[in-house]
Scaffold this motif. Structure first.
Motif, PDB file in Angstrom:
ATOM      1  N   ILE A  16     -51.411 -74.159  22.879  1.00  0.00           N
ATOM      2  CA  ILE A  16     -50.610 -74.367  21.667  1.00  0.00           C
ATOM      3  C   ILE A  16     -49.142 -74.040  21.974  1.00  0.00           C
ATOM      4  O   ILE A  16     -48.236 -74.790  21.613  1.00  0.00           O
ATOM      5  N   TRP A  20     -45.645 -76.584  22.056  1.00  0.00           N
ATOM      6  CA  TRP A  20     -44.386 -76.439  21.316  1.00  0.00           C
ATOM      7  C   TRP A  20     -43.170 -76.377  22.227  1.00  0.00           C
ATOM      8  O   TRP A  20     -42.138 -76.984  21.940  1.00  0.00           O
ATOM      9  N   CYS A  82     -41.937 -67.659  13.945  1.00  0.00           N
ATOM     10  CA  CYS A  82     -40.496 -67.780  13.637  1.00  0.00           C
ATOM     11  C   CYS A  82     -39.803 -68.885  14.412  1.00  0.00           C
ATOM     12  O   CYS A  82     -38.653 -69.218  14.108  1.00  0.00           O
ATOM     13  N   PRO A  87     -34.662 -70.022  10.365  1.00  0.00           N
ATOM     14  CA  PRO A  87     -34.943 -69.477   9.033  1.00  0.00           C
ATOM     15  C   PRO A  87     -34.687 -67.963   8.971  1.00  0.00           C
ATOM     16  O   PRO A  87     -34.115 -67.476   7.992  1.00  0.00           O
ATOM     17  N   ILE A 104     -45.746 -67.394  19.056  1.00  0.00           N
ATOM     18  CA  ILE A 104     -46.675 -67.495  20.187  1.00  0.00           C
ATOM     19  C   ILE A 104     -46.050 -68.220  21.387  1.00  0.00           C
ATOM     20  O   ILE A 104     -46.573 -68.149  22.498  1.00  0.00           O
ATOM     21  N   THR A 105     -44.910 -68.900  21.149  1.00  0.00           N
ATOM     22  CA  THR A 105     -44.282 -69.691  22.222  1.00  0.00           C
ATOM     23  C   THR A 105     -43.131 -68.897  22.846  1.00  0.00           C
ATOM     24  O   THR A 105     -42.038 -68.787  22.253  1.00  0.00           O
ATOM     25  N   PHE A 108     -39.531 -70.170  22.961  1.00  0.00           N
ATOM     26  CA  PHE A 108     -38.880 -70.187  21.646  1.00  0.00           C
ATOM     27  C   PHE A 108     -38.354 -68.790  21.299  1.00  0.00           C
ATOM     28  O   PHE A 108     -37.264 -68.647  20.742  1.00  0.00           O
ATOM     29  N   GLN A 148     -43.618 -70.566   7.941  1.00  0.00           N
ATOM     30  CA  GLN A 148     -43.257 -71.953   7.640  1.00  0.00           C
ATOM     31  C   GLN A 148     -43.835 -72.888   8.691  1.00  0.00           C
ATOM     32  O   GLN A 148     -43.440 -72.855   9.861  1.00  0.00           O
ATOM     33  N   HIS A 149     -44.770 -73.725   8.251  1.00  0.00           N
ATOM     34  CA  HIS A 149     -45.341 -74.771   9.126  1.00  0.00           C
ATOM     35  C   HIS A 149     -45.888 -74.212  10.441  1.00  0.00           C
ATOM     36  O   HIS A 149     -45.552 -74.701  11.523  1.00  0.00           O
ATOM     37  N   VAL A 154     -53.490 -72.559  13.538  1.00  0.00           N
ATOM     38  CA  VAL A 154     -54.150 -71.242  13.555  1.00  0.00           C
ATOM     39  C   VAL A 154     -55.666 -71.367  13.376  1.00  0.00           C
ATOM     40  O   VAL A 154     -56.137 -71.738  12.302  1.00  0.00           O
TER      41      VAL A 154
END
Ligand code: SAM
Length: 285
Positions: A16, A20, A82, A87, A104-105, A108, A148-149, A154
């Motif tokens: 996952i 991303w 996040c 945001p 989780i990334t 990022f 958010q999104h 999950v």
């Protein structure tokens, strides 16, 4: 003997995360910023917004979410999933509060923290690498939380919502936006959260609400945000068809398939395969 279930969960989580973002996401953002004529040394959070609010409708959707949240000056918030921290920086600046982000990334998280430093907000926004299904925060830590999104990816909603509930203070709000599963189901892929259906765990809005109730949340209010998303996707498609897509946009994160991903996201809503919702609820006080 290695725990097979644990191994499978870790593989899923890594897959996952790889979906991303891989590599040096921060440099990709910086390079694109320069191509777009934005000076990194004086960049504002508003200038970053076309990329770092990485969800349907981007920045306007974050602003509309913020408009309905009972946030007070000085609050401690948690942003679960996040992403690049857009945001979180917006909430911290608008409400003069502190935001802890978790994602989780790893690339990022790295980009999120470097972007916060770039705009001088590293003291008020702190992002770390981790999984929303197992939060690294103490009980009753936050005045409010949002995701958010994120939940489309999950597998264990029960763990994800129970963890959010645990780290929130009594009376705190919890807000969620997601692409729920539509009545027809079976979304067309690729979509932003999945190339081919792998790593996707969409739930019908009624089941999401039931899972929030099971976790202990109350006063649950859900709004259908599908029409708004649809308008947003159509605006993006129209600009791309006219060859007027902005240089600095989330397509740099979605990769080569970005045009198809956006078309599918719109078509899935139109065909009731997905059902985007915004949900606000509370941990009882
Ligand atoms: C569409 S992006 C949204 C990012 C951010 N919330 C925003 O709105 O800009 C989805 C994010 O969810 C993160 N994510 C997916 N599953 C997660 C999990 N179990 N725990 C934490 N983050 C997760 C992904 O890494 C990705 O950054």
């Amino acid at each position: 003997m290695p725990d097979k279930k644990m191994g499978a969960e870790m593989t899923d989580a890594q897959a996952i995360a790889d979906h991303w973002g891989k590599g040096d996401v921060y440099s990709l953002i910086l390079e694109t910023m320069e191509v777009a004529g934005i000076d990194p040394s004086s960049v504002t959070i508003e200038q970053l917004a076309p990329v770092d609010h990485f969800h349907a409708r981007g920045f306007p959707a974050t602003v509309e979410l913020a408009d309905v949240l009972p946030i007070r000056r000085g609050d401690q918030l948690v942003d679960i999933g996040c992403g690049l921290g857009g945001p979180a920086r917006y909430f911290a600046k608008r409400f003069d509060c502190h935001v802890d982000g978790i994602d989780i990334t790893a690339p990022f998280v790295d980009a999120a923290n470097r972007l916060s430093a770039l705009v001088g907000m590293e003291d008020v926004v702190a992002c770390r690498h981790g999984d929303g299904q197992k939060l690294p925060y103490g009980d009753n830590s936050f005045d409010g939380g949002y995701t958010q999104h994120v939940t489309m990816n999950v597998p264990d909603r029960s763990a994800f919502f129970s963890e959010a509930f645990r780290v929130l203070k009594p009376g705190a709000f919890f807000a969620l936006t997601e692409h729920g599963l539509g009545e027809v189901g079976d979304p067309h892929h690729p979509v932003p959260w999945s190339e081919d259906g792998s790593g996707a765990y969409l739930m019908r809005p009624a089941d999401t609400i039931a899972a929030l109730e099971d976790a202990g949340f109350s006063e649950i209010a859900a709004a259908d945000i599908g029409e708004k998303h649809l308008k947003g996707y159509h605006a993006v498609i129209e600009l791309a068809e006219k060859g007027e897509a902005p240089v600095f946009g989330t397509h740099i994160l979605l990769g080569k398939q970005a045009p198809q991903i956006v078309r599918n996201a719109a078509r899935n809503i139109e065909e009731r395969r997905t059902h985007p919702v915004q949900i606000l609820c509370y941990k009882p006080g």
